[in-house]
Write an enzyme that holds these catalytic residues in place. Structure first.
Site, PDB file in Angstrom:
ATOM      1  CD  GLN A  40      -4.713   7.939  -3.488  1.00  0.00           C
ATOM      2  OE1 GLN A  40      -4.384   6.706  -3.498  1.00  0.00           O
ATOM      3  NE2 GLN A  40      -4.783   8.483  -2.122  1.00  0.00           N
ATOM      4  CD  GLU A  82      -5.296   9.387   1.475  1.00  0.00           C
ATOM      5  OE1 GLU A  82      -5.837   9.379   0.418  1.00  0.00           O
ATOM      6  OE2 GLU A  82      -4.631   8.520   2.046  1.00  0.00           O
ATOM      7  CG  HIS A 127      -5.325  -3.029   0.989  1.00  0.00           C
ATOM      8  ND1 HIS A 127      -4.754  -3.029  -0.177  1.00  0.00           N
ATOM      9  CD2 HIS A 127      -4.890  -1.771   1.590  1.00  0.00           C
ATOM     10  CE1 HIS A 127      -3.968  -1.902  -0.358  1.00  0.00           C
ATOM     11  NE2 HIS A 127      -3.956  -1.214   0.817  1.00  0.00           N
ATOM     12  CD1 TRP A 151      -7.568   4.319  -2.298  1.00  0.00           C
ATOM     13  CD2 TRP A 151      -9.062   5.720  -3.450  1.00  0.00           C
ATOM     14  NE1 TRP A 151      -7.406   5.434  -1.898  1.00  0.00           N
ATOM     15  CE2 TRP A 151      -8.202   6.399  -2.503  1.00  0.00           C
ATOM     16  CE3 TRP A 151     -10.189   6.426  -3.981  1.00  0.00           C
ATOM     17  CZ2 TRP A 151      -8.096   7.717  -2.501  1.00  0.00           C
ATOM     18  CZ3 TRP A 151     -10.252   7.766  -3.868  1.00  0.00           C
ATOM     19  CH2 TRP A 151      -9.262   8.453  -3.136  1.00  0.00           C
ATOM     20  CB  SER A 159      -1.021   0.252   1.247  1.00  0.00           C
ATOM     21  OG  SER A 159      -2.099   0.468   0.861  1.00  0.00           O
ATOM     22  CE  LYS A 165       0.303   5.534  -1.987  1.00  0.00           C
ATOM     23  NZ  LYS A 165      -0.657   4.878  -2.786  1.00  0.00           N
TER      24      LYS A 165
HETATM   25  C1  MCU Z   1      -2.716   2.334  -1.600  1.00  0.00           C
HETATM   26  O1  MCU Z   1      -2.230   3.076  -0.701  1.00  0.00           O
HETATM   27  C2  MCU Z   1      -2.787   4.015   0.206  1.00  0.00           C
HETATM   28  C3  MCU Z   1      -3.722   4.884  -0.521  1.00  0.00           C
HETATM   29  O2  MCU Z   1      -3.028   5.704  -1.354  1.00  0.00           O
HETATM   30  C4  MCU Z   1      -4.358   5.974   0.357  1.00  0.00           C
HETATM   31  O3  MCU Z   1      -5.491   6.819  -0.184  1.00  0.00           O
HETATM   32  C5  MCU Z   1      -5.303   5.069   1.370  1.00  0.00           C
HETATM   33  O4  MCU Z   1      -5.779   6.080   2.345  1.00  0.00           O
HETATM   34  O5  MCU Z   1      -4.345   4.148   2.235  1.00  0.00           O
HETATM   35  C6  MCU Z   1      -3.748   3.203   1.454  1.00  0.00           C
HETATM   36  C7  MCU Z   1      -2.881   2.293   2.375  1.00  0.00           C
HETATM   37  O6  MCU Z   1      -1.613   2.767   2.627  1.00  0.00           O
HETATM   38  O7  MCU Z   1      -3.396   1.604   3.177  1.00  0.00           O
HETATM   39  C8  MCU Z   1      -2.604   0.834   4.037  1.00  0.00           C
END
Ligand code: MCU
Length: 412
Positions: free
Chosen positions: A273, A281, A361, A325, A227, A231
Site C-alpha cells: 500500500q 481508498e 490479520h 500489503w 490495522s 494507525k
Molecule cells: C492495515 O490497515 C488497513 C489498510 O490500510 C487498508 O488498505 C485495508 O483496506 O484495511 C486495513 C485494515 O484496516 O484492516 C482491518
C-alpha cells in the site's frame, strides 16, 4: 463568556459537590488542567514558515530543524518535536483543534459519557469501561480503538472507543462525516486519524474530570488498535503526552510504515500500500496530503518522525509478515529509524518492534505474548524490568546507509 466556561466545568461531575460559585482557586486549578502535560519551559519555539519546500529521497533527519540547525539539547528536541507536530498537521493529518472551551463528563454504570461544546455546537459520545474486579486501586487503563485484539492483562481497565462515531471511514465518501465534523464543520482539515486522536484527548480530559467517580490512574493510561485502528492509536499516542503506552498492531502504511519505503517496495514490484493508493481508498488523512502522494520525497517528515513524537514514552509495534500489503520492509526500516530517536533520548528499550508471520490479520499470536507483557508491565503495571524488543522473522534486509544519512546527536 469566560465565566460561562468555568461555570460549565464547575457543573461537571468532578465539582458537583461544591457550591456552583466561581472562586479564584477554581479558576487557577482549571486552567492548570490543560497545561500540566506540557512542562513549562523558558524556550519559545519558532513558528513554521508560511511556505515550506523540502526534498529528501531518504528518511528525513528527525533532528534537523527546517531552518537547518540540528537538535543539540533536550530543549531543542522539545521544539523540533513541536515542529514535526506542526508539519504533520499541515501536510498529512490535518489540524488538531485547540482544547475545547466546554467539556462535561460523567462516569456511571461502567460508561464514560462526554459532552463537548465548541463553536456554539455540542456533541456527546460514550466510552464503555470494563474495570478489573480484583485489582488494587488505582488501576491502569487502556483505550482500545474498537474491540481490543491483543490480550489485555486482567488487572488493566479497558475503555472501548467507538472511533467511527467520531469520524466515519467506510471509504472515500466518508469525508467530513461524524461527530468531530458536527463540531468543527465537514470541511475541517483533519482526516479521520486526527479526528480520532482529538477524541482520545477528550477521553483523557473526561477521565481527569471524573476522577472521583472511578479508580483509573491517569498516569498509567495506554492506547491500542489494529490495522486502520493501529494507525489511529499511533496518531493518538503522538498527539497526547498523557498516554503512557502506545500499542500499534499491524498498522501497515499510514501507521508503522514510512511512505518513502513503501513507495520503494512498490517500485520493486511488491503489492504494498502506498500513499497514492491510501488517499483514494479512505479518508484517514487530510486532503492537504493529496499533493504529496505523487512525490513523497517532498514530505518534510516520514512516519519515523510521527512515531518519534511518542518518545520517550512506551511504544510497542507489531507487524504481520504474511501480508505483503502492510509493507514489512517499510515497517521495519521506519521503526528502525524511530528507535534512533528513542536512543538519542536515552530510552532505546522504550520502543519495541516485532514482526512475525503465520497468523491471521489482527489475531495476536502467542509468540508475541511475552514481549507484549514486558510493555504492559513496564508502562502500565509499574513493575521494573527492561528488555530490548526489536525483531523480525522477515526474509529481507533493510539497507540502513541507503535510507538514513544522519546520526543521532548527543543531547546536552
Ligand atoms: C492495515 O490497515 C488497513 C489498510 O490500510 C487498508 O488498505 C485495508 O483496506 O484495511 C486495513 C485494515 O484496516 O484492516 C482491518
Amino acid at each position: 463568556l469566560t465565566i460561562n466556561v468555568r461555570t460549565q466545568y464547575l457543573n461537571s461531575a468532578r465539582h458537583n459537590h461544591e457550591t456552583p460559585f466561581v472562586r479564584p482557586q477554581h479558576l487557577e486549578c482549571l486552567s492548570y488542567r490543560y497545561s500540566r502535560s506540557y512542562p513549562a519551559t523558558n524556550t519559545t519555539c519558532s513558528q513554521l514558515p508560511g511556505s515550506v519546500s523540502f526534498s529528501d529521497v531518504g528518511l528525513p533527519d528527525p533532528f534537523q530543524f527546517l531552518a537547518g540547525s540540528r537538535v543539540q539539547t533536550q530543549e531543542d528536541w522539545r521544539c523540533r518535536r513541536e515542529e514535526i507536530s506542526q508539519l504533520l498537521q499541515r501536510f498529512e493529518l490535518g489540524e488538531m483543534p485547540p482544547d475545547p472551551p466546554f467539556l462535561n463528563a460523567s462516569f456511571t454504570a461502567r460508561q464514560l459519557s462526554i459532552n463537548v461544546t465548541d463553536n456554539a455546537k455540542s456533541i456527546s459520545f460514550t466510552v464503555s469501561a470494563t474495570l478489573p474486579t480484583s485489582a488494587g486501586r488505582p488501576v491502569p487503563a487502556i483505550i482500545s480503538y474498537g474491540g481490543a485484539s491483543i490480550p489485555i492483562p486482567s488487572n488493566v481497565a479497558v475503555l472501548t472507543f467507538d472511533n467511527d462515531d467520531i469520524a466515519l471511514e467506510n471509504d472515500s465518501s466518508s469525508r467530513g462525516i461524524g461527530k468531530f465534523y458536527t463540531l468543527y464543520g465537514a470541511d475541517h482539515s483533519a482526516g479521520a486519524l486526527m479526528a480520532w486522536a482529538w477524541a482520545v484527548r477528550r477521553i483523557l480530559d473526561a477521565l481527569e474530570l471524573t476522577s472521583a467517580e472511578h479508580s483509573i490512574d491517569l498516569t498509567r493510561v495506554g492506547v491500542t488498535g489494529c490495522s486502520r485502528n493501529g494507525k489511529g492509536a499511533l496518531v493518538a499516542g503522538a498527539f497526547d503526552e498523557r498516554i503512557a503506552l502506545t500499542i500499534v498492531q499491524e498498522s501497515g502504511s499510514g501507521g508503522a510504515a514510512c511512505w518513502r519505503l513503501s513507495d520503494a517496495q512498490f517500485a520493486s514490484g511488491q503489492v504494498v500500500q502506498t500513499a497514492m493508493e491510501i488517499v483514494q481508498e479512505n479518508v484517514w488523512f487530510s486532503t492537504e496530503f493529496d499533493p504529496f502522494v505523487t512525490g513523497t520525497a517532498r514530505l518534510p517528515f516520514d512516519h519515523h518522525a510521527l512515531a518519534g513524537m511518542v518518545a520517550p514514552r512506551g511504544l510497542y509495534l507489531t507487524d504481520n509478515l504474511d501480508f505483503e500489503w502492510l509493507g514489512s520492509l517499510s515497517c521495519f526500516g521506519c521503526q528502525f529509524a524511530t528507535r534512533l530517536v528513542y536512543e538519542a533520548l536515552g530510552a532505546k528499550t522504550n520502543i519495541g518492534f516485532s514482526q512475525v508471520g503465520n497468523h491471521p490479520h489482527c489475531l495476536f499470536p502467542a509468540t508475541q505474548n511475552a514481549e507484549l507483557s514486558v510493555f504492559f508491565n513496564r508502562f502500565l503495571l509499574g513493575s521494573a524490568g527492561d528488555a530490548d524488543v526489536f525483531r523480525s522473522d522477515g526474509n529481507f534486509s533493510f539497507n540502513e546507509t541507503e535510507w538514513i544519512s544522519w546520526s543521532i546527536p548527543t543531547l546536552q
